[in-house]
Motif scaffolding. Structure first.
Motif, PDB file in Angstrom:
ATOM      1  N   UNK A   1       0.986  -1.255   0.120  1.00  0.00           N
ATOM      2  CA  UNK A   1      -0.027  -0.079   0.052  1.00  0.00           C
ATOM      3  C   UNK A   1       0.985   1.220  -0.022  1.00  0.00           C
ATOM      4  N   UNK A   2       1.904   1.330   0.686  1.00  0.00           N
ATOM      5  CA  UNK A   2       2.832   2.473   0.829  1.00  0.00           C
ATOM      6  C   UNK A   2       3.239   2.673  -0.666  1.00  0.00           C
ATOM      7  N   UNK A   3       4.056   1.605  -1.258  1.00  0.00           N
ATOM      8  CA  UNK A   3       4.525   1.811  -2.743  1.00  0.00           C
ATOM      9  C   UNK A   3       3.346   2.211  -3.603  1.00  0.00           C
ATOM     10  N   UNK A   4       2.258   1.635  -3.442  1.00  0.00           N
ATOM     11  CA  UNK A   4       0.931   1.779  -4.249  1.00  0.00           C
ATOM     12  C   UNK A   4       0.554   3.320  -4.373  1.00  0.00           C
ATOM     13  N   UNK A   5       0.487   4.006  -3.077  1.00  0.00           N
ATOM     14  CA  UNK A   5       0.205   5.319  -2.918  1.00  0.00           C
ATOM     15  C   UNK A   5       1.308   6.261  -3.479  1.00  0.00           C
ATOM     16  N   UNK A   6       2.523   5.674  -3.368  1.00  0.00           N
ATOM     17  CA  UNK A   6       3.723   6.332  -3.717  1.00  0.00           C
ATOM     18  C   UNK A   6       3.700   6.659  -5.191  1.00  0.00           C
ATOM     19  N   UNK A   7       3.297   5.844  -5.974  1.00  0.00           N
ATOM     20  CA  UNK A   7       3.120   5.946  -7.324  1.00  0.00           C
ATOM     21  C   UNK A   7       1.834   6.056  -7.851  1.00  0.00           C
TER      22      UNK A   7
ATOM     23  N   UNK B   1      -0.574   8.272  -6.596  1.00  0.00           N
ATOM     24  CA  UNK B   1      -0.617   9.613  -6.780  1.00  0.00           C
ATOM     25  C   UNK B   1       0.089  10.442  -7.761  1.00  0.00           C
ATOM     26  N   UNK B   2       0.913   9.595  -8.606  1.00  0.00           N
ATOM     27  CA  UNK B   2       1.758  10.250  -9.756  1.00  0.00           C
ATOM     28  C   UNK B   2       0.971  10.924 -10.629  1.00  0.00           C
ATOM     29  N   UNK B   3      -0.123  10.231 -10.899  1.00  0.00           N
ATOM     30  CA  UNK B   3      -0.763  11.043 -11.953  1.00  0.00           C
ATOM     31  C   UNK B   3      -1.629  12.361 -11.436  1.00  0.00           C
ATOM     32  N   UNK B   4      -2.317  12.566 -10.397  1.00  0.00           N
ATOM     33  CA  UNK B   4      -2.790  13.800 -10.132  1.00  0.00           C
ATOM     34  C   UNK B   4      -1.498  15.024  -9.640  1.00  0.00           C
ATOM     35  N   UNK B   5      -0.712  14.180  -8.814  1.00  0.00           N
ATOM     36  CA  UNK B   5       0.634  15.146  -8.706  1.00  0.00           C
ATOM     37  C   UNK B   5       1.282  15.613 -10.029  1.00  0.00           C
ATOM     38  N   UNK B   6       1.203  14.524 -10.951  1.00  0.00           N
ATOM     39  CA  UNK B   6       2.166  15.270 -12.172  1.00  0.00           C
ATOM     40  C   UNK B   6       1.271  16.198 -12.866  1.00  0.00           C
ATOM     41  N   UNK B   7       0.029  16.198 -12.956  1.00  0.00           N
ATOM     42  CA  UNK B   7      -0.847  17.141 -13.584  1.00  0.00           C
ATOM     43  C   UNK B   7      -0.693  18.625 -12.577  1.00  0.00           C
ATOM     44  N   UNK B   8      -0.679  18.267 -11.409  1.00  0.00           N
ATOM     45  CA  UNK B   8      -0.801  19.595 -10.510  1.00  0.00           C
ATOM     46  C   UNK B   8       0.649  20.155 -10.647  1.00  0.00           C
ATOM     47  N   UNK B   9       1.622  19.467 -10.938  1.00  0.00           N
ATOM     48  CA  UNK B   9       2.897  19.929 -11.026  1.00  0.00           C
ATOM     49  C   UNK B   9       3.133  20.928 -12.409  1.00  0.00           C
ATOM     50  N   UNK B  10       2.534  20.090 -13.595  1.00  0.00           N
ATOM     51  CA  UNK B  10       2.589  20.846 -14.704  1.00  0.00           C
ATOM     52  C   UNK B  10       1.644  22.027 -14.897  1.00  0.00           C
TER      53      UNK B  10
ATOM     54  N   UNK C   1       2.855  14.685 -16.451  1.00  0.00           N
ATOM     55  CA  UNK C   1       1.845  13.894 -16.828  1.00  0.00           C
ATOM     56  C   UNK C   1       2.027  12.661 -17.238  1.00  0.00           C
ATOM     57  N   UNK C   2       3.099  12.539 -18.056  1.00  0.00           N
ATOM     58  CA  UNK C   2       3.701  11.209 -18.561  1.00  0.00           C
ATOM     59  C   UNK C   2       4.167  10.278 -17.777  1.00  0.00           C
ATOM     60  N   UNK C   3       5.131  10.925 -16.983  1.00  0.00           N
ATOM     61  CA  UNK C   3       5.805  10.122 -15.723  1.00  0.00           C
ATOM     62  C   UNK C   3       4.666   9.839 -14.588  1.00  0.00           C
ATOM     63  N   UNK C   4       3.597  10.791 -14.325  1.00  0.00           N
ATOM     64  CA  UNK C   4       2.627  10.515 -13.377  1.00  0.00           C
ATOM     65  C   UNK C   4       1.732   9.350 -14.152  1.00  0.00           C
ATOM     66  N   UNK C   5       1.476   9.380 -15.068  1.00  0.00           N
ATOM     67  CA  UNK C   5       0.595   8.192 -15.855  1.00  0.00           C
ATOM     68  C   UNK C   5       1.335   7.075 -15.833  1.00  0.00           C
ATOM     69  N   UNK C   6       2.425   6.822 -15.983  1.00  0.00           N
ATOM     70  CA  UNK C   6       3.212   5.704 -15.942  1.00  0.00           C
ATOM     71  C   UNK C   6       3.373   5.172 -14.649  1.00  0.00           C
ATOM     72  N   UNK C   7       3.676   5.838 -13.487  1.00  0.00           N
ATOM     73  CA  UNK C   7       3.439   5.540 -12.068  1.00  0.00           C
ATOM     74  C   UNK C   7       2.344   5.187 -11.718  1.00  0.00           C
ATOM     75  N   UNK C   8       1.345   5.840 -12.147  1.00  0.00           N
ATOM     76  CA  UNK C   8       0.097   5.548 -11.597  1.00  0.00           C
ATOM     77  C   UNK C   8      -0.489   4.108 -12.170  1.00  0.00           C
ATOM     78  N   UNK C   9      -0.299   3.733 -13.368  1.00  0.00           N
ATOM     79  CA  UNK C   9      -0.480   2.492 -13.787  1.00  0.00           C
ATOM     80  C   UNK C   9       0.182   1.440 -13.184  1.00  0.00           C
ATOM     81  N   UNK C  10       1.586   1.504 -13.059  1.00  0.00           N
ATOM     82  CA  UNK C  10       2.279   0.550 -12.175  1.00  0.00           C
ATOM     83  C   UNK C  10       2.087   0.473 -10.829  1.00  0.00           C
TER      84      UNK C  10
END
Length: 424
Positions: free
Chosen positions: A73-79, A81-90, A358-367
């Motif tokens: 779960x820790x690793x899951x949420x770490x990655x 949240x990559x999609x929303x965090x990546x979009x907010x970063x952009x 968003x590309x990195x975030x989407x990749x992390x979101x899926x994995x």
């Protein structure tokens, strides 16, 4: 309708600013240092869960499969949240993400130091969910920031940032093992790691600066088309391949210390296995990334992932001290290489800098879903009690990693056709 069309036409006519990529400078190296510190405290701590896995199993908190859900779960949420965090970063919310994530992460880490290690619900809330969410708000923005400072040497920069997780995976396991098994005990051991993390995350806030204006100060920006990115054939095949690789990648990180203990090998060796694994990964996060900057990310990540899958089967022969050490070093190197190569491989498929996050975030979101389910599947296949079936999780992990390497090779082939170059 006429007003809407007029507004759309006016926004199309607005020239979009072009931001230069300096590929160096004090702020660029500050971004690497800050990202390194965040990687150290988040991914480094999460990849040290083997220490907690061993401690919670022996403490009788639950079965090995149930306990592995905490680290997953820790690793899951770490990655995840990559999609929303990546979009907010952009969108320009870098500081809010890293500061808010730091506060939540530290709060939950201190709460873990107050938890009863035999109470499953307490540790899964603090460590699995809370720390995972806090870390997820920080990690992808820290990685994506490198794309604003580095282009020609982006792979090197991302590799250096992710060496932080390797260093964290050395310091935290040794520290926690000594404290848990000494006079300090679990509660003050976790608390000591929390104070160390506090100092490092405060330093990270001071050394990182974003180059782009905040969202409110920017001209209208084109919004990334998530569906178009997700269905882009090279990206889609690479994403599925990455899912398969990550599905089996973390089995040794979670279970190697338990493997050594249950095979009657030296307790000192068991004590340092996770640290050795992460130490070897540091070199894996630098050398292949430097090669990838020269020969292409795909040309390096495909063979690295295939070798990682093959190495999982070497666990069958790792029943002596020398064999365990060799396996740990090799697996740490190549698995660390894969982890570090993923962001730069995703970044090269971005059409412009506005898509990097968003590309990195989407990749992390899926994995992230592979991280959530991979090690609990391993734990279920392993079983519980006095007799454990190690062959099932080893075969499962090795097969899915090699299959993932095959899908990455297909993604590379499709990307070469689009780009029209062999060095990708």
């Amino acid at each position: 309708m006429a007003l809407a069309e007029e507004k759309a036409e006016s926004q199309v006519g607005i020239p979009q600013p072009v931001y230069d990529i300096p590929d160096g400078g004090l702020q660029a190296w500050g971004a690497i240092l800050g990202g390194w510190l965040i990687s150290f405290c988040t991914f480094g701590y999460a990849s040290s869960f083997g220490i907690y896995q061993d401690y919670y199993v022996l403490a009788g908190a639950s079965t090995s499969s149930n306990i592995s859900w905490i680290g997953s779960l820790q690793l899951f949420f770490l990655f995840f949240l990559g999609l929303p965090a990546g979009r907010l970063f952009d969108a320009g919310y870098f500081r809010a993400l890293t500061l808010g994530g730091s506060v939540l992460y530290l709060f939950c880490l201190f709460m873990l130091s107050l938890a009863d290690p035999t109470k499953y619900y307490q540790i899964i809330l603090a460590q699995g969910i809370g720390m995972g969410i806090g870390g997820g708000l920080m990690l992808v923005p820290a990685l994506s920031l490198q794309g604003h400072y580095w282009k020609r040497r982006r792979g090197m920069a991302l590799g250096l940032v992710l060496t932080g997780s390797g260093c964290g995976g050395i310091i935290y396991p040794i520290m926690l093992n000594h404290l848990f098994n000494g006079s300090t005990g679990f509660h003050w051991g976790v608390r000591a790691s929390a104070f160390l993390t506090l100092g490092l995350l405060v330093l990270a806030q001071f050394v990182m600066r974003t180059r782009l204006p905040s969202a409110k100060d920017r001209p209208p920006q084109p919004k990334p088309n998530i569906l178009a990115i997700f269905t882009d054939p090279p990206f889609a095949f690479s994403l599925f391949g990455g899912f398969m690789v990550v599905w089996g990648l973390f089995m040794p990180y979670f279970y190697l210390q338990l493997w050594v203990n249950l095979h009657g090998l030296s307790s000192t060796l068991a004590f340092y296995t996770i640290a050795i694994l992460n130490a070897a990964s540091i070199f894996g996060r630098i050398i292949p990334n430097m090669l990838a900057d020269r020969f292409g990310q795909f040309n390096v990540v495909v063979p690295v992932s295939a070798i990682t899958g093959a190495l999982v089967f070497v666990m069958f022969a790792s029943t002596t001290t020398g064999a365990v050490i060799v396996f740990t070093i090799l697996y740490g190197f190549f698995s660390g290489s894969y982890i570090a190569l993923v962001p730069s491989t995703l970044a090269i498929m971005a059409k412009d800098t506005n898509e990097i996050g968003v590309r990195i975030g989407l990749g992390y979101f899926a994995t992230s879903f592979a991280m959530l389910t991979g090690t609990p599947i391993d734990g279920a296949l392993l079983g519980h009690g006095l007799i454990l079936n190690w062959s099932k999780p080893i075969v499962f992990s090795g097969v899915v990693i090699i299959a993932g390497a095959g899908f990455l090779a297909v993604g590379r082939h499709l990307f070469v056709r689009v780009k029209g170059t062999q060095w990708t």
